[in-house]
Design a protein around this motif. Structure first.
Motif, PDB file in Angstrom:
ATOM      1  N   THR A 158       4.321  17.240   1.944  1.00  0.00           N
ATOM      2  CA  THR A 158       2.849  16.744   1.605  1.00  0.00           C
ATOM      3  C   THR A 158       2.819  15.115   2.002  1.00  0.00           C
ATOM      4  N   VAL A 159       3.688  14.449   1.654  1.00  0.00           N
ATOM      5  CA  VAL A 159       3.720  13.016   1.883  1.00  0.00           C
ATOM      6  C   VAL A 159       3.652  12.598   3.096  1.00  0.00           C
ATOM      7  N   PHE A 160       4.329  13.177   4.178  1.00  0.00           N
ATOM      8  CA  PHE A 160       4.310  12.812   5.531  1.00  0.00           C
ATOM      9  C   PHE A 160       3.332  13.456   6.304  1.00  0.00           C
ATOM     10  N   ALA A 161       2.810  14.469   5.839  1.00  0.00           N
ATOM     11  CA  ALA A 161       1.466  14.963   6.607  1.00  0.00           C
ATOM     12  C   ALA A 161       0.399  13.775   6.139  1.00  0.00           C
ATOM     13  N   ASN A 162       0.524  13.351   5.044  1.00  0.00           N
ATOM     14  CA  ASN A 162      -0.536  12.178   4.739  1.00  0.00           C
ATOM     15  C   ASN A 162      -0.040  10.810   5.440  1.00  0.00           C
ATOM     16  N   THR A 163       0.467  10.839   6.717  1.00  0.00           N
ATOM     17  CA  THR A 163       0.850   9.420   7.213  1.00  0.00           C
ATOM     18  C   THR A 163       0.548   9.880   8.636  1.00  0.00           C
ATOM     19  N   ASN A 164       0.355   8.572   9.652  1.00  0.00           N
ATOM     20  CA  ASN A 164      -0.013   8.479  11.016  1.00  0.00           C
ATOM     21  C   ASN A 164       0.992   7.573  11.743  1.00  0.00           C
ATOM     22  N   THR A 165       1.527   8.078  12.766  1.00  0.00           N
ATOM     23  CA  THR A 165       2.444   7.024  13.667  1.00  0.00           C
ATOM     24  C   THR A 165       1.981   6.806  14.902  1.00  0.00           C
ATOM     25  N   SER A 166       1.082   7.841  15.500  1.00  0.00           N
ATOM     26  CA  SER A 166       0.639   7.909  16.788  1.00  0.00           C
ATOM     27  C   SER A 166      -0.400   6.618  16.960  1.00  0.00           C
ATOM     28  N   TYR A 167      -0.353   5.873  18.018  1.00  0.00           N
ATOM     29  CA  TYR A 167      -1.178   4.875  18.468  1.00  0.00           C
ATOM     30  C   TYR A 167      -2.630   5.262  19.346  1.00  0.00           C
ATOM     31  N   ASN A 168      -2.326   6.729  19.438  1.00  0.00           N
ATOM     32  CA  ASN A 168      -3.562   7.276  20.125  1.00  0.00           C
ATOM     33  C   ASN A 168      -3.867   8.670  19.806  1.00  0.00           C
ATOM     34  N   PRO A 169      -4.219   8.868  18.245  1.00  0.00           N
ATOM     35  CA  PRO A 169      -4.557  10.162  18.150  1.00  0.00           C
ATOM     36  C   PRO A 169      -6.071  10.583  18.509  1.00  0.00           C
ATOM     37  N   GLU A 194      -9.775  12.443  18.273  1.00  0.00           N
ATOM     38  CA  GLU A 194     -10.887  12.247  17.413  1.00  0.00           C
ATOM     39  C   GLU A 194     -10.896  12.947  16.184  1.00  0.00           C
ATOM     40  N   LYS A 195     -10.125  13.903  16.122  1.00  0.00           N
ATOM     41  CA  LYS A 195      -9.761  14.609  15.047  1.00  0.00           C
ATOM     42  C   LYS A 195      -8.603  14.315  13.901  1.00  0.00           C
ATOM     43  N   GLY A 196      -8.053  13.023  14.446  1.00  0.00           N
ATOM     44  CA  GLY A 196      -6.979  12.357  13.684  1.00  0.00           C
ATOM     45  C   GLY A 196      -5.349  13.052  14.151  1.00  0.00           C
ATOM     46  N   ARG A 197      -5.548  13.936  15.000  1.00  0.00           N
ATOM     47  CA  ARG A 197      -4.545  14.566  15.342  1.00  0.00           C
ATOM     48  C   ARG A 197      -3.390  13.819  16.220  1.00  0.00           C
ATOM     49  N   SER A 198      -2.134  13.709  15.957  1.00  0.00           N
ATOM     50  CA  SER A 198      -1.332  12.620  16.859  1.00  0.00           C
ATOM     51  C   SER A 198      -0.995  13.272  18.141  1.00  0.00           C
ATOM     52  N   SER A 199      -0.746  12.208  19.122  1.00  0.00           N
ATOM     53  CA  SER A 199      -0.620  12.709  20.610  1.00  0.00           C
ATOM     54  C   SER A 199       0.614  13.360  21.028  1.00  0.00           C
ATOM     55  N   GLY A 200       1.641  12.805  20.190  1.00  0.00           N
ATOM     56  CA  GLY A 200       2.972  12.880  20.517  1.00  0.00           C
ATOM     57  C   GLY A 200       3.522  12.535  22.023  1.00  0.00           C
ATOM     58  N   THR A 201       2.734  11.461  22.398  1.00  0.00           N
ATOM     59  CA  THR A 201       2.939  10.979  23.616  1.00  0.00           C
ATOM     60  C   THR A 201       3.438   9.410  23.455  1.00  0.00           C
ATOM     61  N   SER A 202       2.728   8.658  22.731  1.00  0.00           N
ATOM     62  CA  SER A 202       2.930   7.377  22.453  1.00  0.00           C
ATOM     63  C   SER A 202       4.390   6.905  22.138  1.00  0.00           C
ATOM     64  N   GLY A 203       4.853   5.855  22.465  1.00  0.00           N
ATOM     65  CA  GLY A 203       6.418   5.574  22.038  1.00  0.00           C
ATOM     66  C   GLY A 203       6.475   5.709  20.710  1.00  0.00           C
ATOM     67  N   ALA A 204       5.710   5.254  19.663  1.00  0.00           N
ATOM     68  CA  ALA A 204       5.903   5.594  18.377  1.00  0.00           C
ATOM     69  C   ALA A 204       5.822   6.997  18.106  1.00  0.00           C
ATOM     70  N   ASP A 205       5.050   7.680  18.534  1.00  0.00           N
ATOM     71  CA  ASP A 205       5.196   9.512  18.426  1.00  0.00           C
ATOM     72  C   ASP A 205       6.543   9.768  18.775  1.00  0.00           C
ATOM     73  N   VAL A 206       7.015   9.452  19.953  1.00  0.00           N
ATOM     74  CA  VAL A 206       8.248   9.991  20.317  1.00  0.00           C
ATOM     75  C   VAL A 206       9.400   9.609  19.404  1.00  0.00           C
ATOM     76  N   GLU A 207       9.362   8.471  19.158  1.00  0.00           N
ATOM     77  CA  GLU A 207      10.510   7.905  18.112  1.00  0.00           C
ATOM     78  C   GLU A 207      10.278   8.492  16.768  1.00  0.00           C
ATOM     79  N   ARG A 208       9.125   8.958  16.352  1.00  0.00           N
ATOM     80  CA  ARG A 208       8.939   9.667  15.166  1.00  0.00           C
ATOM     81  C   ARG A 208       9.466  11.205  15.409  1.00  0.00           C
ATOM     82  N   ILE A 209       8.996  11.859  16.397  1.00  0.00           N
ATOM     83  CA  ILE A 209       9.562  13.386  16.573  1.00  0.00           C
ATOM     84  C   ILE A 209      10.945  13.498  16.575  1.00  0.00           C
ATOM     85  N   LEU A 210      11.467  12.514  17.271  1.00  0.00           N
ATOM     86  CA  LEU A 210      13.117  12.281  17.687  1.00  0.00           C
ATOM     87  C   LEU A 210      13.869  12.287  16.058  1.00  0.00           C
ATOM     88  N   ALA A 211      13.298  11.545  15.220  1.00  0.00           N
ATOM     89  CA  ALA A 211      13.569  11.124  13.938  1.00  0.00           C
ATOM     90  C   ALA A 211      13.582  12.567  12.916  1.00  0.00           C
TER      91      ALA A 211
END
Length: 379
Positions: free
Chosen positions: A210-221, A223-240
């Motif tokens: 619940t806590v981490f669903a209420n976060t955003n790391t993506s630099y390019n989400p 219009e619905k606020g969904r993370s792209s999964g492709t920005s550098g910050a996204d990649v680092e988060r996904i790998l973590a």
């Protein structure tokens, strides 16, 4: 002032106090959990600096509300710096250029640097922390979620920067002995942050997802606020999240398996092209690939080979008998691993590609698939 949370503790007769910047991202949210679990009363400042990914501010508010619902009152302030910082040159604040994609440490990720951002944020935090210290007659820790993964791209996330900044702030303020910086993740990374957050959620009785669903790391989400999964910050988060054996609960524009595969590919590409690693034989996309077209550099797009020179050598990597016209692939002597070989690198971006072998049958360019992007079409 918000009421004291039920887990706040005293240190030498004084309430343990902390202030921090809460971006709404993964790192600062993990830090907030850690501080609460350690018994601090916490005050947060979020910053609107004209960032394209302003959804992070909504996520920060959502987590503050979730904490309050579970008995943890956290003072939360929003500082509007958009009129000033939106003028700064950065892919995060300017519509003139796009958010770069790829591995977090690739050179193009420097486009996401906002000039002097952390100095501005820290200056506001210091002034606020000193005000809290005087008002409450307490010592205050300024906690920041910067970590080792940030150092390569963001110079204002390095420990030397905060050491110098702390000295400058101390020189410029009375009562400076009441305020200190704390960088608990400075030698860690996003995986460390998540593992500590799991422990903190257990201590606090909170639901990690619940806590981490209420976060955003993506630099390019989107219009619905969904993370792209492709920005550098996204990649680092996904790998973590992958490293701790969990699927990221935040919503992506593609399924988890898809964004994870993309992040793993970005990591491998960086390791091979920038750190001279080698992909495992017989695993690459283009080993047995024989369509008509061009093979371009995956980093800069320069045409390196065409399908007319590709052949099956049986070595486990894509093999070519010649490079394309005007590719001008660099040849570099390589004495690594006790061997003497010819390394080949892209002349445009200096990325490692593989090796060149001169054999009885002729030249063989042995290239890592991950270094190539295929462009279909006859020559």
């Amino acid at each position: 002032m918000a009421p004291q949370s039920s887990n706040s503790q005293m240190d030498g007769g004084r309430l343990m106090r902390a202030v921090m910047a809460l971006s709404g991202g993964m790192d600062s949210t993990g830090l907030l959990l850690k501080l609460l679990a350690d018994g601090y009363k916490v005050s947060c400042i979020s910053y609107d600096y004209g960032q394209k990914h302003k959804i992070e501010l909504e996520r920060a508010e959502a987590n503050i509300a979730y904490l309050a619902k579970n008995g943890y009152e956290v003072e939360h302030n929003l500082a509007d710096l958009s009129s000033v910082m939106s003028m700064f040159h950065s892919a995060l604040t300017s519509e003139d250029f796009d958010i770069p994609e790829g591995h977090y440490e690739e050179a193009q990720m420097k486009d996401t640097v906002v000039p002097n951002r952390n100095a501005i944020f820290a200056s506001i935090l210091y002034g606020y922390a000193l005000s809290v210290a005087i008002r409450e007659d307490s010592n205050v820790v300024i906690a920041l979620g910067v970590h080792s993964g940030d150092h390569a791209i963001y110079p204002d996330c390095r420990p030397e920067f905060y050491s110098a900044l702390g000295d400058a702030f101390a020189i410029g303020n009375w009562d400076n002995e009441r305020v200190s910086f704390s960088l608990p993740y400075i030698n860690g990374d996003k995986e460390v942050i998540l593992r500590e957050a799991l422990v903190a959620c257990g201590t606090l009785g909170l639901d990690f997802d619940t806590v981490f669903a209420n976060t955003n790391t993506s630099y390019n989400p989107d219009e619905k606020g969904r993370s792209s999964g492709t920005s550098g910050a996204d990649v680092e988060r996904i790998l973590a999240f992958h490293a701790i054996g969990r699927a990221d609960p935040v919503e992506y524009i593609a399924p988890w398996d898809t964004v994870l595969a993309g992040a793993l590919k970005a990591k491998l590409r960086f390791q091979v092209m920038k750190e001279n690693a080698t992909e495992r034989p017989f695993t690459g996309e283009f080993d047995k690939h024989f369509q008509d077209g061009k093979y371009n550099c995956a980093d800069c797009g320069r045409t390196l080979f065409d399908s007319t020179s590709k052949f099956d050598s049986g070595c486990g990597w894509p093999s070519f008998s010649a490079e394309s016209n005007d590719s001008k692939i660099q040849q570099v002597e390589d004495r690594s691993h006790g061997m003497r070989r010819i390394e080949v690198r892209c002349s445009e971006c200096d990325s490692h590609l593989g090796h060149l072998f001169h054999e009885a049958s002729g030249p063989r360019y042995c290239i890592n698939s991950i270094c190539l992007e295929f462009e279909e079409g006859s020559e």
